[in-house]
Design an enzyme around this catalytic site. Structure first.
Site, mmCIF file in Angstrom:
data_model
loop_
_atom_site.group_PDB
_atom_site.id
_atom_site.type_symbol
_atom_site.label_atom_id
_atom_site.label_comp_id
_atom_site.label_asym_id
_atom_site.label_seq_id
_atom_site.Cartn_x
_atom_site.Cartn_y
_atom_site.Cartn_z
ATOM 1 N N SER A 158 0.842 -1.190 0.000
ATOM 2 C CA SER A 158 0.000 0.000 0.000
ATOM 3 C C SER A 158 0.877 1.241 0.000
ATOM 4 O O SER A 158 2.026 1.206 0.469
ATOM 5 C CB SER A 158 -0.885 0.005 1.257
ATOM 6 N N TYR A 184 -0.212 -0.035 10.529
ATOM 7 C CA TYR A 184 -0.562 -0.497 9.184
ATOM 8 C C TYR A 184 0.577 -0.213 8.216
ATOM 9 O O TYR A 184 0.978 -1.097 7.433
ATOM 10 C CB TYR A 184 -1.839 0.200 8.715
#
Length: 306
Positions: A158, A184
């Site tokens: 990501s 994350y």
């Protein structure tokens, strides 16, 4: 090493990047194949003739998706198997039950920006799921991948990897304040570093490994993100799920990227270095070979203790 480019771009769909490709006789595993871009990744691979196994937590949802993919592609070789990536025993069970070669492994599943949550081992849950689970699965399936002779491992990272390097001194937020986006981001950096190190370690086995940023797609992945924060994303240029799956499918199956390994892609192109303040590109720390080796060793040690 020059930047690798392809004929595809931001708006390309999974069907477009795999058009004309015949995957008959090839076998694929897609984690998280029952939702979001995992569904479209699995559909594209099945549509090209591959045998596809959806590795999922919710097998009932997986069975529904498998039936729909079978109906839409006419390929009845779409299967479902249970896996809980945050549980090393579940990961070992999945890998241990696999027989025969494996040509494509798409490490797609993930959790994003969730409140602090720890596994029974005390591991931070996003790191445990997004990185350690896929790391253990890839290692467990290594022999099957090597048996294929020309396997591809694809790790869905990501742009959030730009939020954080892997903080080796405190990976699991035992001593620093927990922040869901830093956790994350760290896990997504780990996905890229895994691809870098596996590309080196597994080259002799004919296994290529790459990581990617799929783009911004509205899926259940955002379930932990506040409505207030999501409202601030309204100006963002969102992709459809078919577009979001394209880069995964490109790396998993397209002859265009044959032999390409150890790289990070976005919008179906190898990413440029990140420019400070921008949301795209790849951070230099995510491609750092020394960090990649260190992460591999740390991950092996953690999994060897359970």
């Amino acid at each position: 090493m020059s930047r690798f480019t392809t004929p595809f771009g931001y708006t390309s769909t999974a069907a477009e990047v795999i058009s004309g490709v015949d995957l008959s006789g090839r076998r694929a595993v897609v984690t998280g194949g029952a939702s979001g871009i995992g569904v479209e990744t699995a559909r594209a691979l099945a549509g090209a003739g591959a045998e596809v196994t959806l590795a999922v937590r919710n097998t009932a949802a997986g069975e529904r998706v498998a039936a729909e993919i079978i109906e839409s592609t006419g390929n009845n070789h779409v299967f479902v198997a249970p896996i809980e990536l945050a549980d090393p025993a579940s990961v070992r069970a999945f890998a241990g039950s696999w027989t025969g070669p494996l040509h494509i492994l798409v490490n797609n599943a993930g959790v994003m920006a969730e409140p602090l949550n720890r596994t029974p081992q005390g591991w931070e849950h996003q790191f445990a799921t997004n990185h350690l689970g896929h790391f253990g699965l890839s290692l467990g399936l290594h022999d099957a991948l090597a048996a294929a002779g020309d396997a591809r491992v694809v790790s869905v990272s990501s742009s959030a990897h730009l939020q954080s390097d892997v903080v080796f001194d405190d990976i699991h937020f035992e001593h620093r304040e927990y922040h869901p986006w830093l956790a994350y981001g760290q896990s997504k950096t780990a996905n890229v570093l895994f691809a870098v190190e596996a590309a080196k370690r597994w080259a002799a086995d004919g296994i290529v490994t790459n990581a990617l940023m799929p783009g911004g797609i509205r899926t259940a992945l955002q379930r932990h993100v506040s409505e207030e924060m999501q409202a601030g994303w309204d100006q963002y240029r969102w992709k459809t799920v078919e577009q979001g799956a394209a880069t995964s499918v490109l790396l998993a199956a397209s002859p265009v990227v044959l032999g390409v390994t150890g790289r990070y892609f976005e919008d179906n192109q190898e990413a440029l270095p990140n420019v400070a303040g921008e949301r795209n590109g790849v951070a230099p720390y995510a491609l750092d070979p020394e960090s990649a080796t260190r992460l591999w060793d740390v991950s092996e040690k953690l999994l060897s203790q359970v």
